[in-house]
Design an enzyme around this catalytic site. Structure first.
Site, mmCIF file in Angstrom:
data_model
loop_
_atom_site.group_PDB
_atom_site.id
_atom_site.type_symbol
_atom_site.label_atom_id
_atom_site.label_comp_id
_atom_site.label_asym_id
_atom_site.label_seq_id
_atom_site.Cartn_x
_atom_site.Cartn_y
_atom_site.Cartn_z
ATOM 1 N N ASP A 212 0.880 -1.103 -0.030
ATOM 2 C CA ASP A 212 -0.060 0.163 -0.018
ATOM 3 C C ASP A 212 0.866 1.196 0.198
ATOM 4 O O ASP A 212 2.030 1.110 0.101
ATOM 5 C CB ASP A 212 -1.005 -0.197 1.338
ATOM 6 C CG ASP A 212 -2.031 -0.592 1.142
ATOM 7 O OD1 ASP A 212 -2.413 -1.173 -0.047
ATOM 8 O OD2 ASP A 212 -3.022 -0.824 1.928
ATOM 9 N N LYS B 295 -3.482 3.484 -2.484
ATOM 10 C CA LYS B 295 -4.719 4.148 -2.578
ATOM 11 C C LYS B 295 -4.605 5.663 -2.381
ATOM 12 O O LYS B 295 -3.789 6.015 -1.100
ATOM 13 C CB LYS B 295 -5.990 3.906 -1.805
ATOM 14 C CG LYS B 295 -6.325 2.413 -2.500
ATOM 15 C CD LYS B 295 -7.659 2.044 -1.512
ATOM 16 C CE LYS B 295 -7.833 0.703 -1.324
ATOM 17 N NZ LYS B 295 -7.711 0.242 -0.300
ATOM 18 N N MET C 29 -7.077 9.796 9.428
ATOM 19 C CA MET C 29 -7.716 10.291 8.324
ATOM 20 C C MET C 29 -8.288 11.836 8.499
ATOM 21 O O MET C 29 -9.291 11.874 8.083
ATOM 22 C CB MET C 29 -8.234 9.460 7.531
ATOM 23 C CG MET C 29 -7.653 8.479 7.213
ATOM 24 S SD MET C 29 -8.690 7.046 6.246
ATOM 25 C CE MET C 29 -8.861 5.838 7.691
HETATM 26 N N1 SAH Z 1 -3.770 0.669 9.171
HETATM 27 C C1 SAH Z 1 -3.190 2.016 9.393
HETATM 28 C C2 SAH Z 1 -4.053 3.090 9.165
HETATM 29 C C3 SAH Z 1 -4.559 3.615 7.905
HETATM 30 S S1 SAH Z 1 -5.461 4.546 7.499
HETATM 31 C C4 SAH Z 1 -2.620 1.970 10.846
HETATM 32 O O1 SAH Z 1 -3.020 0.997 11.544
HETATM 33 O O2 SAH Z 1 -1.702 2.773 11.248
HETATM 34 C C5 SAH Z 1 -4.451 6.112 7.228
HETATM 35 C C6 SAH Z 1 -4.349 7.210 8.500
HETATM 36 O O3 SAH Z 1 -3.619 6.609 9.363
HETATM 37 C C7 SAH Z 1 -3.601 8.392 7.740
HETATM 38 O O4 SAH Z 1 -4.350 9.284 7.341
HETATM 39 C C8 SAH Z 1 -3.079 8.901 9.213
HETATM 40 O O5 SAH Z 1 -4.415 9.618 9.781
HETATM 41 C C9 SAH Z 1 -2.565 7.578 9.860
HETATM 42 N N2 SAH Z 1 -1.218 7.460 9.681
HETATM 43 C C10 SAH Z 1 -0.643 6.413 9.189
HETATM 44 N N3 SAH Z 1 0.637 6.149 9.412
HETATM 45 C C11 SAH Z 1 0.841 7.588 9.963
HETATM 46 C C12 SAH Z 1 2.010 8.245 9.961
HETATM 47 N N4 SAH Z 1 3.500 7.566 9.895
HETATM 48 N N5 SAH Z 1 2.076 9.358 10.572
HETATM 49 C C13 SAH Z 1 0.803 9.908 10.745
HETATM 50 N N6 SAH Z 1 -0.360 9.380 10.520
HETATM 51 C C14 SAH Z 1 -0.226 8.260 9.995
#
Ligand code: SAH
Length: 279
Positions: free
Chosen positions: A48, A70, A182
């Site tokens: 991803d 995406k 998000m």
């Molecule tokens: N499955 C992922 C989340 C996916 S949704 C998890 O468990 O972390 C994607 C959202 O996750 C982004 O829009 C942001 O809000 C957050 N996110 C993921 N990685 C991040 C990072 N390194 N720094 C800040 N926010 C992050």
């Protein structure tokens, strides 16, 4: 009958399988040992957008890979097609590593993929990853819970497939840490709704951009100024929003410095990376 023929029948048992692997929030050293083992031993890797380039660099050069990430408004591979692809690859007898940012089951649509795979008779395994809430909070020095300050933590997505259907009243009154995934483009809505439903405008907030990465930024302020902070600091995705009194502990608990990255290029290399580099 050949194995190939067996595997083309929709309900036939397959030799292949799909392993959903959480890649964590970006820093390759935050991959689990199991995640790395799966990356190294799979026949095919689908990954991803949130899988960092440092983690992509760990993919074995011999392994075919495919980017299925995406963008928010630009689904490069629709979820249905992606599910079909996973089924097809597994039916070819391959061990497929389905690599996702953070944890596959936290706002990662991992559950949907597992349902689809299981209904197609495909064997599935899961490797949990460090989710953004946990990784970003740690690197920002913000404890998601803290005795006497916050007795819990709620993870919320601010992105709705059609419309956002959150119980703002409940969120505003719950009196513990809120973490919005998000939420960047919804910072005005988050700020307004929580205040309308009774949360104090001076509640501490933090925006964490590119958490756990060399470019991590932590911007702190108060709930009423959340949209202003996001705009003024030109905060970019991926960013996480933490709301709650625990944010006030960030100065006392701070430990992470981006200088470590800028001096060395990366955090001190893991044993695996050193071996890989010297191979
Ligand atoms: N499955 C992922 C989340 C996916 S949704 C998890 O468990 O972390 C994607 C959202 O996750 C982004 O829009 C942001 O809000 C957050 N996110 C993921 N990685 C991040 C990072 N390194 N720094 C800040 N926010 C992050």
């Amino acid at each position: 009958m050949t194995v190939e023929l067996l595997n083309t029948h929709p309900n036939a048992p397959t030799l292949g399988r799909v392993i959903l692997v959480g890649a964590g929030p970006g820093d390759p050293d935050l991959l689990t040992i199991k995640a790395l083992r799966v990356i190294e031993s799979s026949d095919f890797i689908l990954y991803d957008r949130l899988v960092s380039k440092e983690i992509i660099a760990l993919f074995p050069t011999k392994t075919p890979t495919m980017y299925v990430g995406k963008q928010k408004s630009n689904h490069s591979v629709p979820q249905d097609e992606l599910n079909d692809l996973l089924v097809a690859k597994a039916r070819q007898g391959l061990t497929v590593c389905r690599l996702k940012g953070g944890d596959s089951l936290i706002f990662g649509r991992g559950g949907e993929e597992i349902l689809k795979l299981k209904s197609a008779g495909i064997e599935v395994e899961l490797v949990p990853g460090i989710t953004a809430a946990s990784g970003c909070a740690s690197y920002a020095g913000i404890p998601l819970t803290h005795r006497g300050i916050s007795q819990g933590c709620t993870m919320v997505t601010a992105h709705g497939e059609k419309e956002l259907n959150l119980n703002w009243e409940h969120l505003a009154k719950i009196d513990h840490t809120l973490v919005f995934y998000m939420g960047l483009s919804k910072s005005q809505l988050i700020s307004t709704q929580l205040q309308i439903h009774g949360m104090s405008p001076t509640t501490p907030v933090a925006l964490i951009e590119n958490g756990c990465c060399p470019s991590q930024r932590v911007i702190r302020g108060q709930l009423h100024e959340l949209p202003l902070l996001a705009e003024r600091e030109i905060v970019q995705s991926p960013a996480l929003i933490i709301v709650g009194d625990v944010v006030n502990l960030a100065d006392q608990l701070a430990w992470f410095s981006n200088n470590e990255f800028s001096n060395a290029g990366l955090l001190p290399k893991s044993r695996h990376q050193i071996q890989k580099l010297s191979a």
